[in-house]
Design a protein around this motif. Sequence first.
Motif, PDB file in Angstrom:
ATOM      1  N   ASN A   4       0.842  -1.177   0.000  1.00 32.11           N
ATOM      2  CA  ASN A   4       0.000   0.000   0.000  1.00 32.11           C
ATOM      3  C   ASN A   4       0.893   1.248   0.000  1.00 32.11           C
ATOM      4  N   ARG A   5       0.752   2.128  -0.973  1.00 31.96           N
ATOM      5  CA  ARG A   5       1.578   3.341  -1.071  1.00 31.96           C
ATOM      6  C   ARG A   5       0.916   4.523  -0.367  1.00 31.96           C
ATOM      7  N   LEU A   6       0.069   4.237   0.621  1.00 34.48           N
ATOM      8  CA  LEU A   6      -0.570   5.289   1.409  1.00 34.48           C
ATOM      9  C   LEU A   6       0.326   5.616   2.593  1.00 34.48           C
ATOM     10  N   GLU A  25       4.632  12.683  -2.600  1.00 31.94           N
ATOM     11  CA  GLU A  25       3.638  12.606  -3.677  1.00 31.94           C
ATOM     12  C   GLU A  25       4.323  12.491  -5.031  1.00 31.94           C
ATOM     13  N   TYR A  29       3.492   8.274  -3.770  1.00 36.15           N
ATOM     14  CA  TYR A  29       2.734   7.964  -2.563  1.00 36.15           C
ATOM     15  C   TYR A  29       1.461   8.811  -2.527  1.00 36.15           C
ATOM     16  N   THR A  30       0.417   8.260  -1.933  1.00 33.96           N
ATOM     17  CA  THR A  30      -0.748   9.045  -1.569  1.00 33.96           C
ATOM     18  C   THR A  30      -0.504   9.440  -0.120  1.00 33.96           C
ATOM     19  N   LEU A  32      -1.361  11.403   3.561  1.00 35.87           N
ATOM     20  CA  LEU A  32      -2.282  11.982   4.530  1.00 35.87           C
ATOM     21  C   LEU A  32      -1.445  12.727   5.561  1.00 35.87           C
ATOM     22  N   HIS A  47      -8.847   5.125   6.866  1.00 32.29           N
ATOM     23  CA  HIS A  47      -7.732   4.741   6.003  1.00 32.29           C
ATOM     24  C   HIS A  47      -6.864   3.689   6.697  1.00 32.29           C
ATOM     25  N   PRO A  49      -3.076   3.171   6.217  1.00 27.11           N
ATOM     26  CA  PRO A  49      -1.786   3.460   5.582  1.00 27.11           C
ATOM     27  C   PRO A  49      -0.794   2.318   5.769  1.00 27.11           C
TER      28      PRO A  49
END
Length: 178
Positions: A4-6, A25, A29-30, A32, A47, A49
Amino acid sequence: MSDNRLLLIVEDDTAFARTLMRSFERRGYTVLHADNLEQVSALLTEHKPGYAVVDLKLNGNASGLACVQMLNRHNEEMLIVVLTGFASIATAVEAVKLGACQYLAKPSNTDDIEAAFGHVAGVSEPELPNRATSIKTLEWERIHEVLVESDFNISEAARRLGMHRRTLARKLNKQQVR
């Protein structure tokens, strides 16, 4: 390990957080952002992450170690990197015990943090500046140890340290670990 790239950035220095966010970003990556434990808790309800970057000292007398503990409880596979304005063995060891995969001294850039995500085993001995430890640093390390022992309860930590709760709160507010 999650693919997961969060990424969750927990940093109360808005300018530094914004710089990190833009840089991550650009790397796909996303991102938060939260600047306190309440915001982290709210984001975790929606979410999951796979990565987190956590500042050791947060607004409102909050410790980044409490945040690491919360994030690890939420997702044990999350890769967490702790950032601090000064490195100490005590907080590095505690961060790794609580679930961080790495502990970095500021200034750290995106390359350093991304490399730390790749080092999953964890390191309990960060690079320390070559200087004598001051009394204030020793006091700060002891305060952090007692905060961890008392599960980040300021009243209980103050009792164990033999000081008034307000005195401890003032010390936590004064100490700028960035």
